[in-house]
Design a protein around this motif. Structure first.
Motif, PDB file in Angstrom:
ATOM      1  N   ILE A 179     -13.131 -12.942  16.089  1.00 18.72           N
ATOM      2  CA  ILE A 179     -13.494 -14.343  16.299  1.00 18.72           C
ATOM      3  C   ILE A 179     -14.242 -14.859  15.076  1.00 18.72           C
ATOM      4  O   ILE A 179     -15.136 -14.193  14.558  1.00 18.72           O
ATOM      5  N   GLY A 180     -13.857 -16.021  14.632  1.00 18.70           N
ATOM      6  CA  GLY A 180     -14.516 -16.640  13.489  1.00 18.70           C
ATOM      7  C   GLY A 180     -13.869 -16.326  12.148  1.00 18.70           C
ATOM      8  O   GLY A 180     -14.314 -16.817  11.122  1.00 18.70           O
ATOM      9  N   THR A 181     -12.824 -15.499  12.141  1.00 16.29           N
ATOM     10  CA  THR A 181     -12.120 -15.223  10.894  1.00 16.29           C
ATOM     11  C   THR A 181     -10.658 -15.632  11.037  1.00 16.29           C
ATOM     12  O   THR A 181     -10.103 -15.592  12.131  1.00 16.29           O
ATOM     13  N   ILE A 182     -10.070 -16.010   9.942  1.00 12.78           N
ATOM     14  CA  ILE A 182      -8.663 -16.389   9.962  1.00 12.78           C
ATOM     15  C   ILE A 182      -7.775 -15.154   9.889  1.00 12.78           C
ATOM     16  O   ILE A 182      -6.795 -15.040  10.604  1.00 12.78           O
ATOM     17  N   ASP A 183      -8.137 -14.224   9.018  1.00 10.95           N
ATOM     18  CA  ASP A 183      -7.296 -13.056   8.776  1.00 10.95           C
ATOM     19  C   ASP A 183      -7.627 -11.848   9.625  1.00 10.95           C
ATOM     20  O   ASP A 183      -6.903 -10.864   9.606  1.00 10.95           O
ATOM     21  N   GLY A 184      -8.717 -11.853  10.354  1.00 11.46           N
ATOM     22  CA  GLY A 184      -9.100 -10.675  11.108  1.00 11.46           C
ATOM     23  C   GLY A 184      -9.677  -9.617  10.178  1.00 11.46           C
ATOM     24  O   GLY A 184     -10.035  -9.891   9.033  1.00 11.46           O
ATOM     25  N   LEU A 185      -9.736  -8.398  10.666  1.00 11.76           N
ATOM     26  CA  LEU A 185     -10.324  -7.287   9.924  1.00 11.76           C
ATOM     27  C   LEU A 185      -9.281  -6.223   9.631  1.00 11.76           C
ATOM     28  O   LEU A 185      -8.305  -6.083  10.367  1.00 11.76           O
ATOM     29  N   ASP A 186      -9.513  -5.452   8.566  1.00 11.23           N
ATOM     30  CA  ASP A 186      -8.619  -4.331   8.260  1.00 11.23           C
ATOM     31  C   ASP A 186      -8.581  -3.357   9.428  1.00 11.23           C
ATOM     32  O   ASP A 186      -9.589  -3.133  10.096  1.00 11.23           O
TER      33      ASP A 186
END
Length: 172
Positions: A131-138
């Motif tokens: 939540i709060g990111t466009i690309d998500g996390l690795d």
């Protein structure tokens, strides 16, 4: 409303689409049957492992992999990954444990695809949704196994059967 769901999906907001895909599988008997047929076809494939070379290390690795695929958890993992047929991707989390001094998978847990997303540049690299990111996390290494079938060329979220079936489902 369906057009909006499909457009949101292309832009990276897949939650409504994935919910629709699951509901279609539960409500449309023909669609559920087609998915089941494809899943059973994969389940019937005999898995084989071959050594890379005659070296002792390669034989030892191949034997370890053969042991893993004989366990019931492996078959369940393959079955869980078949969820990708409808949705375009599926992910299982590896449950690691120690046995005989070695770390090895002892189970696999299917994870809801809503917890994952694709990067916004290529739209084909699977990432953890955040939540709060466009690309998500690795994706953490050695933690997940993903299946992204190539039922149709293009970005994975558009390749699942659910996208094609959605319009017919609407008119039914």
């Amino acid at each position: 409303k369906l057009a909006s769901v499909l457009q949101q999906c292309i832009r990276g907001d897949t939650r409504a689409y994935l919910t629709l895909a699951e509901e279609m599988e539960e409500r449309d008997l023909h669609y559920a049957g087609v998915l089941g047929l494809r899943r059973r076809a994969i389940a019937g494939v005999k898995v084989s492992v071959e050594e890379e070379s005659e070296q002792r290390t390669d034989k030892k690795i191949a034997d370890a992999v053969r042991d893993l695929i004989k366990e019931p958890a492996f078959g369940a993992m393959v079955e869980a990954l078949q969820d990708a047929t409808g949705k375009g991707y599926s992910v299982v989390e590896i449950e690691w444990g120690e046995r005989d001094g070695l770390w090895r998978p002892h189970g696999y847990t299917w994870r809801d695809p809503k917890y994952f997303t694709f990067d916004h540049v290529s739209r084909s690299t699977l990432r953890l949704a955040e939540i709060g990111t466009i690309d998500g996390l690795d994706m953490p290494p050695a933690r997940f196994i993903s299946h992204v079938p190539t039922l149709k060329t293009g970005i994975p979220i558009r390749a699942g059967l659910a996208r094609t079936v959605a319009w017919g489902f609407l008119f039914k």
